[in-house]
Design an enzyme around this catalytic site. Structure first.
Site, PDB file in Angstrom:
ATOM      1  CD  GLU A 247      91.408  28.163  22.335  1.00  0.00           C
ATOM      2  OE1 GLU A 247      90.222  28.361  22.629  1.00  0.00           O
ATOM      3  OE2 GLU A 247      92.359  28.674  22.964  1.00  0.00           O
TER       4      GLU A 247
ATOM      5  CD  GLU B 278      96.258  26.946  24.366  1.00  0.00           C
ATOM      6  OE1 GLU B 278      95.235  27.088  23.673  1.00  0.00           O
ATOM      7  OE2 GLU B 278      96.398  27.474  25.488  1.00  0.00           O
TER       8      GLU B 278
ATOM      9  CG  HIS C 122      91.075  24.704  23.763  1.00  0.00           C
ATOM     10  ND1 HIS C 122      89.806  24.671  24.302  1.00  0.00           N
ATOM     11  CD2 HIS C 122      91.809  25.517  24.582  1.00  0.00           C
ATOM     12  CE1 HIS C 122      89.778  25.412  25.396  1.00  0.00           C
ATOM     13  NE2 HIS C 122      90.983  25.928  25.591  1.00  0.00           N
TER      14      HIS C 122
ATOM     15  CD  GLU D 219      89.768  28.652  27.508  1.00  0.00           C
ATOM     16  OE1 GLU D 219      90.642  27.850  27.892  1.00  0.00           O
ATOM     17  OE2 GLU D 219      89.817  29.220  26.403  1.00  0.00           O
TER      18      GLU D 219
END
Length: 961
Positions: free
Chosen positions: A348, A382, A385, A404
């Site tokens: 990310e 991603e 993030h 996560e």
């Protein structure tokens, strides 16, 4: 001698001795105090003027209990004695071999930092960098600080510059370095990837910094809490393009070694952690606009349009998260790059997300629906993030689960927004909840978080990148959002992100903001959010909830797959959870109940005297727990499934199967009870119940496919799957059209895969016919959805000719997803010598990319013929395998894969011997997985001994006319 009076030598010696001792004691106590105070000040963002002299003292780490003496560079944690403000990074990757046959990069760096305490060494992370000139330290006025010769602390990865004078608190300094590093193909730091296009090998310089590899690219304070801004400059040949986290600021040219080179300078980044820094130098092409670009190989992007799907879904997902977080996208652009060699699925990096090709590129002609779903979900993960993780970052890696786990939960929300007809949010149950429970039910599991001081070394950090962190994290956050309501959860999340933007947090900060939202809205929650969630975060495992509907009694106990296992990890909660229980009955709508202690009597759970009424708990599996019932309720649920399965939600039909098989493994219910839950499958066409059955019965396959039990088991499964195979044969007009919905397409794939695996003749003939048509015409007419199943069956039924054809197609394809399907198919051969050949290829990066080594070996293990071959191969090559992959976060998958069939005392002995024999080499990030494999093998051996005869008898009876 002291001026003004006289004393004897003896008296003087004694006096001096005690004076020195007293002063030393005072200094030591003062140093300890200053260390403690400086650390507390730095934790709270304050400064201190206390002195730290690193001749005798070291960087103090919060909570370690370590003494304050010893050099800073012997410790893995930096502390906050020097806090970075900004980096100027100038790198020149040379994408041709030098005279020594190596690819290298040249670098210059200026690390600007503020001193927080008096200190006489500069200690900064550095690994595998060779310094071509002596580092220079200057103050804010450009004056050089006198220094001794630098040295490298290899064990802890530091560049150390001893000084001849003390740095002063509150003052700013700059460390100037020049260095050379290798662009190795090790998939970490600043590294090299290769591909072939139009017959020419092309080289890429790319990055993967997480978690501790930024120090391989440039000297830095490589800890997530030590955020700074970055100005990146990349120098490259004119036919290459350079990317970094920010937009290009300006481009100039220069002459270097008699050739023109381009100098690409990028805009200054916002404040961020080192692990999110990224750069790529390549000959890639892009699809997109000023805000969003998808980058990849020219053939993939321009000729095959493989970036179009990613481009189409990125903007809707970004817009969704802007609304979800109530915050604009923090950067001016989003580049997403598909790299041929990448260790993770994706990374990310802020503004420059890097993916494996299989996680970003999609080809309508070659890619399956599963490939499409993976691209969608990884992009969503991603992009999530970019706010949660990048804008607001965990303080240390012990809280990786929050970063996560959260992204693994909301990826389904972003994906659902982009593809609303896919009903994708439900798939978190089979993908995350059920999958991770298999690991979390072992005594060798671990809590989601741990003490910060227990996670120090790169190997300890990498070990946290496991299924507990990702999937259990997702499951408990989903549970939290469910019992709070999504609206309240999002309200607390938004204030959390607003307060901590460009800063670092610990997980309790999120609890505080959720609690504030609860209090503000007068939401009725009997316990504080922290009290509830700590029972799920601070202890490993999860409960099984047992409901006795004859008495209304509800109980919980720690669920363990091995009932004989001894739990040695202490728990402040004594393995009791505060459990949100949802339930329905045949005659009532959904309700809920909190179980806060070991047991409780709950009147609505009492169904005595209510005839065929049943109770079903954990509706849509929003809770992270398993459910058991009294025998009568089990009977009534199974009767309902066998008569009208639509009365039970589809996710719960999957749950009933998954819970029952795991309860049976734990000896809580009979194995035959679990097997009975598969009878209704002759009427089932939905994906999730069938997938639950496949996952559950895969354990039976692993335990029995080398024994006489497998014959009747195979016959039973053939009997059960035949109606599903016929259903989709008709629905798809003899496999010529695809079903409309995502999960129906997955059901079709399962129907073909199972039919071939369990010996339905028509499926085998279909596979051989389609494969031979391709082989003879060189035109692949097999639909991408069905290719994995068809390739495997055709290669299994064929011989060397079919295998060589598939290998040739694998080596020639430029589509990474097609390559994955072919590589898996190669492992289906029934010839041991062919499988051994594939295993040897797995360590030859000219044939199989390093990123695919582990999965190639585990593919061979999936073939029963390959089990022992792969185990022997891993043992014989452990040193080489460990050297190349021991630091990878996915390395544990290798141990899990090669040991999953282990169920005998001899295999247990081999596994323990393997651990003993390789202590000197080590196990890297797989050490916890190895312990789990030993525990699982012990449980498997016991379970097989107890159940083998029972299972064989049940399957034999179930296939009788």
């Amino acid at each position: 001698m002291a001026k003004g009076f006289y004393v004897s030598k003896l008296v003087a010696f004694v006096a001096i001795f005690f004076a020195i001792a007293a002063v030393a004691t005072i200094i030591a106590l003062a140093v300890v105090y200053s260390n403690e105070k400086s650390n507390k000040d730095s934790e709270s963002g304050g400064t201190t003027s206390e002195t730290i002299t690193t001749r005798t003292t070291s960087s103090f780490q919060p909570g370690t209990g370590s003494p304050a003496f010893g050099p800073i560079w012997d410790r893995y944690r930096l502390g906050k004695h020097l806090v970075p403000d900004h980096y100027d990074i100038d790198l020149r990757p040379v994408l041709t071999k030098n005279d020594h046959g190596l690819y290298v990069f040249h670098g210059e760096s200026k690390a600007h930092f503020t001193c927080k305490v008096i200190i006489e060494h500069v200690v900064i992370h550095s690994r595998k960098l060779n310094y071509t000139e002596e580092p220079i330290l200057t103050d804010a006025d450009g004056n050089t600080i006198s220094a001794k010769k630098h040295f490298l602390a290899e064990k802890t990865s530091y560049l150390v510059l001893p000084l001849n004078e003390l740095l002063q608190p509150g003052k700013k300094y700059t460390l100037h370095t020049k260095f050379v590093g290798e662009l190795a193909d090790d998939l970490a730091g600043f590294y090299r990837s290769e591909y072939v296009e139009d017959g020419e090998t092309k080289i890429i310089a790319t990055t993967q910094m997480q978690a501790t590899a930024a120090r391989k690219a440039f000297p830095c304070f490589d800890e997530p809490t030590l955020k700074a801004t970055f100005s990146i400059t990349l120098r490259h040949k004119l036919d290459y393009v350079a990317l970094s986290n920010m937009n290009v600021l300006n481009v100039t040219t220069e002459q270097w070694q008699n050739e023109p080179w381009q100098i690409t300078k990028f805009e200054k980044s916002p404040k961020m952690s080192t692990y999110l820094v990224a750069f790529v130098v390549s000959q890639f092409k892009a699809d997109g606009d000023q805000l969003i670009k998808i980058w990849g190989r020219k053939k993939a992007i321009e000729d095959e349009n493989q970036g179009e799907y990613a481009l189409n879904v990125t903007l809707p997902i970004l817009e969704f998260f802007e609304t979800y977080y109530n915050a604009p996208y923090p950067l001016p652009k989003s580049d997403q790059v598909a790299i041929p060699d990448f260790s993770a699925g994706a990374m990310e990096n802020w503004g420059l997300i890097i993916y494996r090709e299989t996680a970003l590129l999609y080809d309508n002609r070659e890619s399956s629906i599963n490939n499409k779903e993976r691209v969608l979900e990884v992009i969503s993960h991603e992009l999530a993030h970019q706010w949660f993780g990048n804008l607001v970052t965990i303080r240390w890696w012990n809280d990786l689960w929050l970063n996560e786990g959260f992204a693994s939960y909301v990826e389904y929300l972003g994906a659902d927004h982009a593809e609303p007809t896919w009903n994708i949010k439900d798939l978190t149950v089979p993908y995350d909840t059920h999958r991770v429970m298999a690991v979390d039910a072992l005594t060798s599991s671990h809590p989601l978080t741990s003490k910060e001081e227990d996670v120090n070394t790169p190997a300890e950090i990498s070990a946290f990148f496991d299924s507990i962190t990702y999937s259990k994290g997702a499951a408990v956050i989903r549970m939290l959002s469910s019992f709070l309501t999504e609206e309240l959860f999002v309200e607390g999340l938004r204030t959390y992100l607003s307060q901590f933007a460009y800063n670092n947090t610990v997980y309790t900060d999120l609890w505080n903001h959720l609690q504030a939202a609860i209090d503000k809205n007068n939401f009725q929650l009997e316990n504080k959010i922290e009290d509830i969630m700590n029972t799920w975060i601070l202890q490993m495992g999860f409960p099984v909830i047992t409901i006795d509907t004859t008495r209304g009694l509800v109980q919980q106990q720690h669920f363990l797959l091995d009932p004989k296992a001894v739990v040695t990890q202490p728990s402040q909660f004594n393995y009791t959870w505060i459990v949100p229980i949802t339930y329905i009955t045949r005659t009532s709508l959904q309700n809920h109940f909190w179980l806060k202690q070991h047991s409780d009597v709950h009147t609505p759970f009492d169904l005595s005297g209510q005839g065929n009424n049943w109770l079903l708990a954990n509706i849509n599996v929003t809770g992270y727990y398993r459910v058991n019932y009294d025998d009568g309720n089990w009977d009534r649920l199974l009767q309902q499934l066998n008569t009208d399965l639509s009365a039970i939600p589809v996710i719960n039909r999957a749950q009933i199967i998954d819970d029952a098989f795991n309860l049976a493994r734990a000896e809580i219910i009979n194995t035959t009870r679990a097997l009975e839950t598969t009878r209704f499958l002759t009427k089932e066409v939905e994906y999730m119940p069938w997938q639950a059955a496949l996952n559950s019965l895969s354990y039976f396959t692993q335990m029995f496919d080398r024994t006489e039990v497998y014959g009747p088991m195979k016959a039973y499964m053939k009997q059960q799957v035949t109606p599903l195979f016929d259903y989709f044969k008709n629905k798809t007009n003899d496999w010529n059209i695809r079903p409309a919905t995502l999960q129906d397409q997955y059901s079709e794939i399962n129907a073909v895969s199972m039919a071939c695996s369990y010996g339905i003749r028509e499926c085998g003939e279909l596979a051989t016919r389609l494969f031979n048509l391709w082989k003879n015409s060189n035109v692949n007419g097999i639909h991408p959805n069905l290719r994995s199943a068809i390739y495997c069956e055709a290669i299994a039924r064929g011989g060397e000719e079919e295998w060589n054809f598939a290998l040739e197609q694998y080596r020639n394809t430029t589509n990474a997803q097609e390559a994955d399907k072919l590589r898996a198919g190669l492992a289906c051969s029934k010839e041991p010598w062919i499988l051994n050949r594939l295993l040897e290829f797995s360590l030859d990066s000219t044939i199989i990319r390093k990123q695919d080594t582990v999965s190639t070996i585990t593919n061979v293990v999936n073939n029963v013929i390959g089990q022992n071959l792969a185990w022997d191969f891993v043992r014989a090559n452990w040193g080489k395998i460990y050297q190349q992959f021991g630091g990878s976060s996915s390395f544990g998958n290798l141990i899990t894969g090669v040991t999953k069939r282990f169920s005998t005392e001899f295999e247990l002995y081999q596994l323990k011997q393997f651990k003993e024999d390789n202590q000197d080499i080590g196990f890297g990030t797989a050490i916890r997985t190895l312990d789990q494999a030993i525990e699982r093998t012990e449980a498997n051996a016991r379970w097989v001994n107890q159940n083998k005869a029972i299972v064989q008898e049940w399957f034999e009876a179930a296939v009788k006319p």
